[in-house]
Design an enzyme around this catalytic site. Structure first.
Site, PDB file in Angstrom:
ATOM      1  N   TYR A 180       0.848  -1.182   0.000  1.00  0.00           N
ATOM      2  CA  TYR A 180       0.000   0.000   0.000  1.00  0.00           C
ATOM      3  C   TYR A 180       0.887   1.237   0.000  1.00  0.00           C
ATOM      4  CZ  TYR A 180      -3.584   3.319   1.456  1.00  0.00           C
ATOM      5  OH  TYR A 180      -4.425   4.394   1.519  1.00  0.00           O
ATOM      6  N   TYR A 190      -2.975   5.418   9.020  1.00  0.00           N
ATOM      7  CA  TYR A 190      -2.419   4.087   8.721  1.00  0.00           C
ATOM      8  C   TYR A 190      -1.176   3.943   9.589  1.00  0.00           C
ATOM      9  CZ  TYR A 190      -1.293   0.069   5.686  1.00  0.00           C
ATOM     10  OH  TYR A 190      -1.037  -1.188   5.177  1.00  0.00           O
TER      11      TYR A 190
END
Ligand SMILES: NC(=O)c1ccc[n+]([C@@H]2O[C@H](COP(=O)([O-])OP(=O)(O)OC[C@H]3O[C@@H](n4cnc5c(N)ncnc54)[C@H](O)[C@@H]3O)[C@@H](O)[C@H]2O)c1
Length: 298
Positions: A180, A190
């Protein structure tokens, strides 16, 4: 016609426990291309997964375009945070969900695959798993233990899988993982060292491509996928907003489907991609190319 033909090949997809994530979509695309597919499933999710399969709850999503059903050749238990059972704490080994499944370490998986199919058993290995116990915490608030757990389960697991499954792979084989873009650009929310784990995963993809290319003649690539509301991503807590944001700001505004990552993985696993290794391949509707939010200019 230029076909993606994986007939006669066997894939092992690690990180499948339902039909919503990238692992399932990749397994399905590989099967569409003719491969036989085994999966590796995390013991805490194994019972529910088998139950859903047995009760026909996934029949619709398991239906291939020709009408046949995606049938998993084997469903192996796998906890990719452990290379061997000796490393697993006694408390976890005695846990109800682990006790019943036997050796679910990465070495245990390799031993089972070898026992079932012999050497040269695999052509495709997919690493579609991640775990960061502190993913909701900013990096500044992440503990050493949480950070190392994220890197261990989400990045070192790929190194260990290539080391242990590589010897079972036929030359020309392909290893794919999922990454990602939080590895290279800041994605607020995140956290927990997951961005660090993805950076390690991408760097290791290059080094593993070199080492395993020379040693086993196999290719190693990683797919940098756009946000998808899978079960794992829901743990981040802001996945719906991430999906919406990318829809508003990416070059292509339709939302990413897991199927699109599946077909890319099938291509990368096929002889058509025999020249591609050590690459991070973006399947994110082009979002990685943007440098400014569209809304910022009206
Ligand atoms: N969903 C997204 O937005 C997104 C975006 C880019 C990359 N990815 C990556 O895609 C991959 C697949 O995730 P997904 O989003 O499809 O979700 P998913 O829930 O379908 O897959 C994650 C899987 O990892 C398994 N898992 C967790 N810890 C494990 C362990 N220790 N051992 C073995 N299995 C374990 C879970 O049981 C689950 O099946 C992950 O690497 C993830 O980081 C996801």
């Amino acid at each position: 016609m230029l076909p993606i033909d994986l007939t006669g090949r066997r894939a092992l997809v690690a990180g499948v426990a339902d039909d919503a994530g990238f692992g399932f979509a990749i397994a399905k695309a590989l099967a569409e291309a003719g491969a036989s597919v085994c999966v590796g499933t995390w013991p805490p999710a194994l019972g529910i997964f088998k139950n859903l399969l047995e009760r026909g709850k996934m029949d619709e999503s398991r239906t291939l375009s020709g009408g046949a059903m995606l049938d998993f050749e084997r469903i192996y238990p796998l906890d990719a945070a452990f290379d061997s059972m000796e490393e697993m704490p006694a408390e976890l080994r005695e846990n109800k969900r682990y006790r019943e499944v036997g050796d679910c370490s990465i070495q245990g998986l390799a031993d089972r695959v070898r026992a079932d199919f012999g050497n040269g058993a695999l052509d495709v290995v997919v690493h579609s798993l991640a775990n960061g116990p502190e993913v909701k915490k900013p990096l500044l608030e992440t503990s050493r233990q949480g950070y190392l757990a994220a890197v261990s389960a989400s990045a070192y697991s790929l190194v260990s899988m290539v080391a242990r499954l590589g010897p079972l792979m036929r030359a020309g084989g392909s290893v794919i993982s999922l990454t990602y873009m939080a590895s290279e650009k800041v994605i607020p929310g995140y956290g927990g060292g997951m961005s660090s784990a993805k950076a390690a995963l991408e760097s290791d993809t290059r080094t593993l491509a070199f080492e395993a290319g020379r040693k086993y003649g196999i290719r190693v690539n990683t797919i940098s996928a756009g946000p998808l509301a899978s079960r794992a991503a829901s743990a981040i807590g802001i996945i719906e907003r991430m999906v919406q944001y990318v829809g508003e700001n990416a070059p292509l505004t339709d939302h990413l489907e897991a199927r699109e990552v599946g077909t890319t993985a099938a291509f990368l696993s096929s002889p058509l991609a025999s020249g591609i290794t050590g690459s991070t391949v973006y399947v994110d509707k082009g979002y990685h190319a943007m440098g400014m939010a569209v809304g910022a200019v009206g």
